[in-house]
Every structure is written in structure tokens, then in C-alpha cells.
Design an enzyme around this catalytic site. Structure first.
Site, short mmCIF file in Angstrom:
data_model
loop_
_atom_site.label_atom_id
_atom_site.label_comp_id
_atom_site.label_asym_id
_atom_site.label_seq_id
_atom_site.Cartn_x
_atom_site.Cartn_y
_atom_site.Cartn_z
N GLY A 121 0.84 -1.19 0.00
CA GLY A 121 0.00 0.00 0.00
C GLY A 121 0.87 1.24 0.00
O GLY A 121 2.04 1.19 -0.38
N ALA A 178 2.35 2.87 2.36
CA ALA A 178 3.58 2.75 3.15
C ALA A 178 4.54 1.75 2.50
O ALA A 178 5.72 2.05 2.32
CB ALA A 178 3.23 2.31 4.58
N ARG A 183 -14.54 13.29 13.48
CA ARG A 183 -15.20 12.01 13.23
C ARG A 183 -15.71 11.34 14.50
O ARG A 183 -16.82 10.82 14.53
CB ARG A 183 -14.21 11.07 12.54
CG ARG A 183 -13.90 11.52 11.14
CD ARG A 183 -12.83 10.66 10.51
NE ARG A 183 -12.66 11.07 9.12
CZ ARG A 183 -11.77 10.53 8.30
NH1 ARG A 183 -10.97 9.57 8.73
NH2 ARG A 183 -11.67 10.94 7.06
N GLU A 188 -0.59 2.34 8.67
CA GLU A 188 -1.67 2.04 9.63
C GLU A 188 -1.28 0.91 10.58
O GLU A 188 -1.82 0.80 11.68
CB GLU A 188 -2.96 1.69 8.88
CG GLU A 188 -4.18 1.59 9.80
CD GLU A 188 -5.48 1.25 9.08
OE1 GLU A 188 -5.48 1.22 7.83
OE2 GLU A 188 -6.48 1.00 9.76
N ARG A 200 -7.94 9.79 14.49
CA ARG A 200 -7.24 10.29 13.32
C ARG A 200 -8.09 11.34 12.62
O ARG A 200 -9.28 11.14 12.40
CB ARG A 200 -6.93 9.16 12.35
CG ARG A 200 -6.14 9.62 11.14
CD ARG A 200 -5.74 8.47 10.25
NE ARG A 200 -6.88 7.80 9.63
CZ ARG A 200 -7.60 8.30 8.65
NH1 ARG A 200 -7.33 9.49 8.15
NH2 ARG A 200 -8.61 7.61 8.14
N LEU A 215 -3.24 9.06 4.53
CA LEU A 215 -2.40 9.00 3.33
C LEU A 215 -1.07 9.69 3.62
O LEU A 215 0.00 9.22 3.23
CB LEU A 215 -3.12 9.67 2.16
CG LEU A 215 -4.52 9.13 1.84
CD1 LEU A 215 -5.09 9.82 0.62
CD2 LEU A 215 -4.47 7.63 1.60
#
Lengths: 639, 260
Positions: free
Chosen positions: A44, A46, A332, A427, A437, A443
């Protein structure tokens, strides 16, 4: 006395720390780098950025992914954007402000040094991605466009339509494939890591299973980089991709890597609600929708009318009412919990009552349908495709869903775990987001770790420690491979009556009901018992047809579930131990009279890093106390 | 589960391709599936079918899937002869059962192309696409300290066209839909993205030559302007990208040092 962990964070003025630290790290001569083998698990943001960058530097890299191509890692699904402190809009942003917002947004459970470094390299990430040809949104003048995202008071988010994760990943994937063409990176797709190999205290290799042939393969190296994402699928239903799993990280944990803050899970407020028992995953609607949509529920309890039939006077715009300062744009964790409170109180809409409205009626009246369509057209289409309802005509129905896990393997400032030579990026580690977060930060962190942190810090292992040369003939490899084979065979040999999908759904129900958005001591204790019983059910009654010597997706799933069943109980244990509410972790016993999260900094301003002691046995707690020298500890308020 | 389909529950006859490995000849297996909720996605319907297979002690049908929201490009089915099913501009995972009727027969097959060998059941090997990208589908810039992102203004129109092309998810549906099993839409999308951007200019000629050469070496066919690729593409990638790639290829072959 609980032992303290050494984060290896540098001291001194925060703006100098990363520079000083890099200078103090050893270097590896360019001509010598090819002599070192680096194993990267995951492709991904990372993993791909790390593998590409290390390949460019001259290291010998082997990169592994479970999909058929590295381009398909779940980073690809990120919609909204990536933050950077460029301050192009001249609205007062700075590295310091991005740092400040991220520490505060994480509810003071992240390390200041790490977060500052993240903010510091954020601008470099944008430069790098643009140089790769990532097609970010632009203004007519040809310069990059920015937007405000997730409640930020500045416009610092860069985006590529609703596909920012895809474009960033394809940029990193292009760089990775360039290294594949030079031979510096060898790519192994459709491989699942099944064991970490430790030799004389250092991570020296992995065992993988080729999921096409079923064969087990051994790879030796000088360092192992785990870039395997989060563990949200422990809830069964989440916004994660179906193959996203915790197995690689969990197996490293069982071999000595401490796992930090597993209970810090992000529940994203704007997802499409569950529609039936067959549901296999949840779909996120970008939270950019909250910039124009108004969130409401019914004032009357148990109102089952269609949302469009509910008159204005009977609607409760609860976010605007409770948080007049931020309104629909609260972070969130706050938005998710508020939705749960309303639905638990019987104010939810739709047949299940487990949904709130996200209404664009007023925005369409104000700006016109064309403007709304230009901003959100693809999201509206996606909503209609999934639900069969037209959000231009009727309010969207949304509900929170598990989205991201802030917890993960504990790492120091070098991103190195408690197993020397095992580094954890993206992650999969715990480091930068604290207990919550902020939007457009995942990202940023994945790419910061891969492009800019690990290329500097990997030398702590490569040049900083002595090792004997080894091959995959070493006994530790044979042992690890035998353990992996035996575990898979044990699953196949149960020959019970329940499918692993069925057991995974059951696990998800326990997790969502008792370890989800609202947690209390009684529920968590019950959850631990129920998970333990379910794990026994798995090992005595799971049915996985077929064998391990060919492609067997049922076996892959069951093996990942076996790890989730261990992780889940551990997760509940961490949530029980943390007697406070912070970020994504809400303990019902710890709330203010107004129902807001009550953080207990005197007792819990630490990272809880757990040492594995055996399945179902209490793990040993190691603490890393967090000190806040720059951002003053304060209660978050979005009123 | 009802024996008769109601408005949100339908009964189906599935003809599913099963193949134990690349060497196996393979064939359709017929299964009845009753009481399928029309709110399900197509892949959730396959999950239900697989649960039944497991209950019978048989191995589930292998199919590729991952994000289940139309972006990873993993899912890859031909449904009643149509790549990604009957609805335009979506992936298989975005298809919902409300588009089928009670009593329907559904034929489910893997993507078929010589360059995409079947690995098992509905799973194919698309690694040829990775090799095409490795041949040149990138800007050769190492991680480091490039110039400031805004030092390079790009006309919005070009940036938008580049993004249109970059939206390709690499699913391979274009190949499966093409009577020649050509990979021109896939390859041209990446060639176009880079040709439209200033960052792509230094390698413009060698990129298109190398990518086309790799595409041919993988055994993909040639384009004969059928446009089936565009019709099947879940992301609506336009065939004008193929025209652009042809132009780029001609230019690089005839007018550049790379082509000489």
C-alpha cells in the site's frame, strides 16, 4: 512498577529534532547497500513508497502483497485527500499548525515528536507526488487546488477528485515498478506472510504462503518492514477491503513485538447503513459531504415515516444544536458518537432505525443542483447505485462504520518495533494519530513513513547492529515454516459444521455491540468471555473444505479469522483497562454531565504497549508516558 | 427462505465456471439459488452460494474481490456474456441483484484472454499488466527533494484529461471485452496520462515504445476499433486515449532518436 518504554525521541527544540536525529543516525555507503536485503510486507502507500525508495537508494528489496498486483492494496480506496502544510491558500497554515491540530485531534494520545515530523515532511510528500505525475485537482491558473476537510479551519487538503488514495498509490506503484524493472526490487504478489523469523534476537526473515500454489516459501533479510495496514475487519463489517487482515502484525506480536493501544479504533460517521444479514462490507461516503449536507434525525421517537415525509418542524439537526461552533463539521469521533446516541434513543430514520439523514435539500436550494453535482456527483451516483435511492430527491441515510485503527504495533521514533530489525509503517503501527485520526491524515502518514522516514531510520538496523550472514536453511526458518503448516492443517482438520464466514459475523456482532462506539466495564468483560467461547467454537467446529496445497480462499479466510479471534479478546482487554474516554475510545462510565468524553490525563496520558503472554492470557502492560511540551493538554471543545 | 421469489427476493439458476487449475479444461456447474435478496450485491450473492457449498462440504468457488466498492480493480467476472455485468460503468462488485429478475439464469465466467490464464474457477492471472507498467508507466523520479509542487503550473484542461486517463483501475475488463483481447485501452490510459503532463515529457518517446513492445510481447492482440473496451470499462476510459497512444507511437517511431 510498570516498565517504561524508550521511544528514542530526540530532545531539544521540536523543529530541530528530526534533522538532528537523522544526522546522528549511521549511514550505509552507497556501494554497500546492494549487500543488504530488505523485506517489505505489503504494497500500500507505506509499503510501495518504502520499497521504491529503498530500491532507488540501492538496497536489495523483496516486496510481498496478497493481491494479484501491488496496485490493489487498500490504500487505493481512500477518497478524500491528503493534508500538507503548504499554506498555498494563505489562510494561516503552517507546519506548526498542522502539528498542533493533529496532536489535539488525536486527543493527546500521540507523541509530539512523531507528529511534528509528520507535519514537517507533509510538504515534501506533495512535491514528490506531483513530480511523479499524480494528477491532483488544479485551478484554471494551473496551480494546485486545496479544500478544507474533516473540520479543519484551514484549506490544507490536496485531492484528486474522489480518488486521492488511488492516485497516490498509483504514483508509488509506478515508482515501485520502475525499481522492479531495474531488478533492485523483486515483487511477489499473491503471497501471504504467515510467520516472522527471528534469529539471535533480530528479525531476519519471513515465511509466506503462495496462495495460488499453496506452497510455503522462505525469505531471509537484514530487516523486515511490516506495512500491512489495520485490523478493522475484526468487526467483520468495516470499510476495509475483504482481504485486509491483522495476521502478519498479530504473528509478529506473538513473537515479541509489543502491540499498542489496540482499543483506539476510528468509527467513521458517514457510511451507507447496513441493509441486511448478508452484508459483506460497508461503504464509506467521503466526509467532504458534511461540508454541504445537514445531519438530522426525527424529534419523535420511533418515527418510521420515510425521511422525505417528515416535516421540517419535526427534524432535529442535532449536530448544529449541540455543537454550534463546528456544526456538521465536528471531528469524526464526535459525529459518530452523536449519531449513535440519537439512534439508541429511538430517533433514527428508516426501517431499521439505525441511520441518520444527511440532507442536501438546503444546499441544492442555495447553490443549485449543478454546483452540488460538480462537487459530489460521483458520490451521489455511488449512493444511488448501492441503495437504489436518488439523493438529489431524498435525504441520504448514513450511519457510522469501523474505518481505521489508530492502534497497532508499538514503534519507536525510528519506526522500529520491540523486535530489533522489525520496522512497522503506516496504519500497522500506532504512532501518529493518538486516539483519533483526523481526515486526510492517513495518506500523509503512510507516505511519510515510506518515502521519508524509513530511508533514513533503517540504518539503525542495517549499520547500527552486527549480524551473522544467514540463509533460509537456518533452523529458525524450518521451525517457522513447520508452525505455519501445522496451524493451517489444524484448521482443515477440525472438519466441523460452521463456516468461517459465519463465525466471523458472530465475532463482528460481539465487537460492534460491546466493543464498538460505546463501551462499559460490564460489556467489555462479557465480550472477553464471549470471544473466548467463540474462539473455542472455531477450533472445535469450523468447517473449511479442501486442502492447503492449492488456491483455497476458504482456508485463507479461516486462518485470518483465527488471528482476529485472538486479537479481539486482547482488544477488549485494552478497552477495559483504559478507564477514560478519549478519541475513538468512549467509556460510558467516563463522560461529562453533557455526555462528552472525559479524558483522564493524570492516569492515562500514556501509550499502553502490551507484551504477549499466551492466547487468552493477560498480556503484560508496558507504558510509554506521553509528555506535552508544546501543545498544552486541554479538553477538546467543538461547541 | 421462500420457494417463490417476491419483489425483494428472487430465485436464480446459476451457471458458474469451475476449473481446478490452469491445465484443467473447466466447465459450467449449474446451481439453483433461491431467496436471493435484491438488495444484495452480486458478490454477496456469490458469498451466499459459497456458504451453501461449504455446508455441502465442497470447496467454494474462487473469485477475485477485495475492496467491494469499485476501486481496487480486483473483481473480474463476465456475467451473461458481459464484462462486469449488464450495467454500464461499474465493476462487478458494484452490481446489485435488483437488476435481475425472478427466474433468471445467470452465466458467470472468468475474464477470457490468452494473456490472462485462468488460475482457478473465476480467478485469472493479470500480471501482464504489471509488466507493461514496469516497462515505462511512470516518471523516473527518485524520492528526494523535487521542486515545489506549484513551480510547475499545468493547464487545468490537461490536468483533467490526465486524471480521466489515470482513473483506470487496471481490472482488465477492456481485454476481456475485446474480440482481439487487446490491451490498448489499458496501455494507452497510462501513456496518455504521462503524455499530457509536463512531468512525462522527458521520457515521452521511450515510454510509449517500451510499453507497446511489452504489450505485444505479452500476447495481447491489436486494436481494430471495435470500441468494446470503452463500453465495458467500469471507469469510462475513452478510446481517444488509444488514438493518442497511436499518435505518440508514430511520433516516437518516426521522429525521435529513441525510435531510430
Amino acid at each position: 512498577m510498570v516498565p517504561q518504554l524508550d521511544s528514542k525521541c530526540p530532545s531539544g527544540p521540536i523543529e530541530d529534532r528530526w534533522r538532528k536525529h537523522k544526522f546522528a543516525l549511521p549511514l550505509v555507503n552507497p556501494a554497500n547497500r546492494r549487500k543488504y536485503n530488505v523485506i517489505v510486507v505489503g504494497s500500500g502507500l507505506a509499503g510501495a513508497s518504502a520499497a521504491a525508495s529503498l530500491g532507488e537508494m540501492g538496497y536489495n528489496v523483496q516486496c510481498f502483497c496478497i493481491q494479484d498486483s501491488p496496485r490493489r492494496a487498500h490504500s487505493i480506496a481512500a477518497q478524500g485527500g491528503i493534508n500538507a502544510a503548504k499554506n498555498y491558500p494563505n489562510d494561516g497554515d503552517s507546519v506548526y499548525r498542522l502539528f498542533y491540530d493533529t496532536v489535539k485531534g488525536g486527543d493527546f494520545r500521540a507523541r509530539e515528536s512523531n507528529v511534528y515530523r509528520l507535519a514537517e515532511v507533509s510538504n515534501n510528500i506533495i512535491d514528490q507526488c506531483v513530480a511523479q505525475g499524480v494528477p491532483f485537482a488544479r485551478e484554471y491558473g494551473g496551480l494546485l487546488d486545496n479544500r478544507s476537510f474533516g473540520g479543519a479551519q484551514v484549506e490544507r487538503t490536496f485531492y484528486a477528485r474522489g480518488q486521492t488514495g488511488q492516485q497516490l498509490l498509483l504514483g508509488a506503484y509506478g515508482s515501485l515498478m520502475r525499481q522492479v524493472s531495474t531488478g533492485r526490487v523483486q515483487m511477489f504478489s499473491r503471497r501471504e506472510m504467515v510467520e516472522l523469523v527471528i534469529v539471535e534476537g533480530q528479525a531476519r526473515g519471513i515465511v509466506v504462503r503462495d496462495v495460488v500454489t499453496g506452497e510455503y516459501e522462505r525469505y531471509a533479510g537484514d530487516a523486515v518492514l511490516l506495512c500491512t495496514g489495520g485490523y478493522g475487519n475484526v468487526f467483520y463489517l468495516s470499510t476495509n477491503a475483504k482481504a485486509s487482515n491483522a495476521s502478519a502484525a498479530w504473528r509478529c506480536h506473538k513473537k515479541g513485538a509489543y502491540f499498542a493501544n489496540p482499543c483506539f479504533t476510528q468509527i467513521h460517521p458517514t457510511c451507507i447503513p447496513v441493509s441486511g444479514d448478508y452484508q459483506s462490507k460497508l461503504t464509506l461516503m467521503s466526509e467532504s459531504l458534511r461540508n454541504d449536507g445537514r445531519v438530522w434525525v426525527t424529534k419523535k421517537v420511533g418515527d418510521t415515516r420515510r425521511p422525505s415525509d417528515i416535516p421540517e418542524a419535526e427534524r432535529d439537526y442535532y449536530l448544529e444544536r449541540r455543537y454550534p461552533g463546528f456544526g456538521n463539521l465536528v471531528p469524526r469521533d464526535v459525529a459518530s458518537r452523536a449519531a449513535k446516541i440519537e439512534c439508541d434513543g429511538g430517533h433514527g430514520v428508516g426501517a431499521t432505525g439505525q441511520a441518520v439523514c444527511l440532507d442536501f435539500r438546503d444546499a441544492i436550494a442555495r447553490d443549485g443542483r449543478n454546483v452540488i453535482e460538480a462537487k459530489y456527483g460521483n458520490l451521489f451516483q455511488m449512493y444511488e447505485m448501492i441503495t437504489g435511492e436518488d439523493p438529489y430527491q431524498v435525504p441520504m441515510r448514513i450511519y457510522p462504520a469501523v474505518h481505521y485503527t489508530m492502534g497497532g504495533l508499538w514503534v519507536d521514533y525510528n519506526l522500529e518495533s520491540t523486535v530489533p530489525g522489525l520496522f512497522v509503517l503506516g496504519e500497522a503501527n500506532f504512532s501518529d494519530h493518538g486516539a483519533n485520526r483526523l481526515g486526510a491524515s492517513a495518506l500523509m502518514q503512510g507516505l511519510a513513513d515510506g518515502y521519508f522516514v524509513i530511508p533514513a531510520t533503517i540504518t539503525a538496523q542495517i549499520a547500527g547492529r552486527k549480524r551473522e550472514p544467514i540463509t533460509t536453511e537456518h533452523a529458525a526458518f524450518a521451525e517457522a515454516e513447520a508452525a505455519a503448516r501445522a496451524r493451517n492443517q489444524k484448521i482443515l482438520d477440525v472438519r466441523g459444521s460452521k463456516s468461517s464466514e459465519h463465525i466471523h459475523r458472530e465475532l463482528g456482532k460481539i465487537m460492534w455491540d460491546k466493543v464498538g462506539m460505546g463501551r462499559n466495564a460490564q460489556g467489555l468483560a462479557e465480550a472477553q468471555k464471549e470471544i473466548s467461547a467463540l474462539r473455542e467454537e472455531f477450533w472445535s467446529d469450523v468447517r473449511v473444505p479442501g486442502t492447503a496445497d492449492h488456491m483455497n480462499p476458504g482456508l485463507e479466510h479461516a486462518a485470518r479469522l483465527a488471528d482476529f479471534l485472538e486479537l479481539a479478546e486482547f482488544f477488549a482487554m485494552d478497552a477495559l483497562h483504559r478507564e477514560e474516554s478519549c478519541g475513538g475510545h468512549f467509556r460510558e462510565e467516563y463522560q461529562t454531565p453533557e455526555g462528552e468524553a472525559l479524558r483522564r490525563d493524570d492516569e492515562f496520558a500514556y501509550v499502553a504497549a502490551w507484551e504477549f503472554q499466551g492466547v487468552g492470557k493477560p498480556a503484560t502492560l508496558h507504558k510509554e508516558d506521553l509528555s506535552f511540551e508544546y501543545v498544552k493538554l486541554a479538553t477538546r471543545s467543538y461547541k | 427462505m421462500s420457494a417463490h421469489g417476491s419483489s425483494d427476493s428472487i430465485n436464480l439458476t446459476l451457471h458458474v465456471w469451475r476449473q481446478s487449475g490452469p491445465e484443467d479444461k473447466g466447465g459450467f456447474e449449474v446451481r439453483r439459488l433461491n431467496g436471493v435478496s435484491t438488495h444484495m450485491s452480486f458478490l454477496e450473492m456469490l458469498d451466499v452460494m459459497n456458504e451453501q457449498l461449504v455446508a455441502e462440504g465442497r470447496e467454494p468457488v474462487a473469485f477475485d474481490h477485495d475492496c467491494r466498492e469499485g476501486i481496487c480493480g480486483m473483481c473480474s467476472l463476465v456475467i451473461n456474456g458481459q464484462v462486469h455485468g449488464p450495467i454500464p460503468e461499474i465493476t462487478t462488485c458494484q452490481l446489485h441483484m435488483r437488476h435481475f429478475k425472478d427466474g433468471d439464469s445467470i452465466y458467470i465466467e472468468p475474464f477470457r484472454a490468452g494473456a490472462f490464464p485462468v488460475l482457478r474457477d473465476l480467478v485469472v492471472d493479470r500480471s501482464a499488466f504489471d509488466r507493461i507498467i514496469a516497462a515505462g508507466g511512470y516518471v523516473s523520479v527518485a524520492t528526494g527533494n523535487p521542486q515545489d509542487a506549484n513551480a510547475l503550473p499545468i493547464p487545468k484542461r490537461n490536468a483533467d484529461l490526465a486524471m480521466d486517463a489515470a482513473a483506470c483501475i487496471g481490472c482488465g475488463g477492456c481485454v476481456a471485452a475485446c474480440p482481439n483481447a487487446a490491451a490498448m485501452l489499458f496501455t494507452s490510459a497510462k501513456v496518455s496520462q504521462m503524455a499530457l503532463l509536463p512531468q512525462g515529457q522527458p521520457e515521452r518517446d521511450r515510454r510509449v515504445l517500451a510499453m507497446v513492445q511489452q504489450m505485444d510481447a505479452e500476447g495481447f492482440g491489436n486494436c481494430t476499433n471495435e470500441f468494446e473496451c470503452m463500453a465495458a470499462c467500469p471507469k469510462g476510459i475513452d478510446v481517444s486515449n488509444i488514438a493518442r497512444m497511436n499518435r505518440e507511437y508514430l511520433r516516437a517511431s518516426m521522429c525521435s532518436a529513441e525510435g531510430a
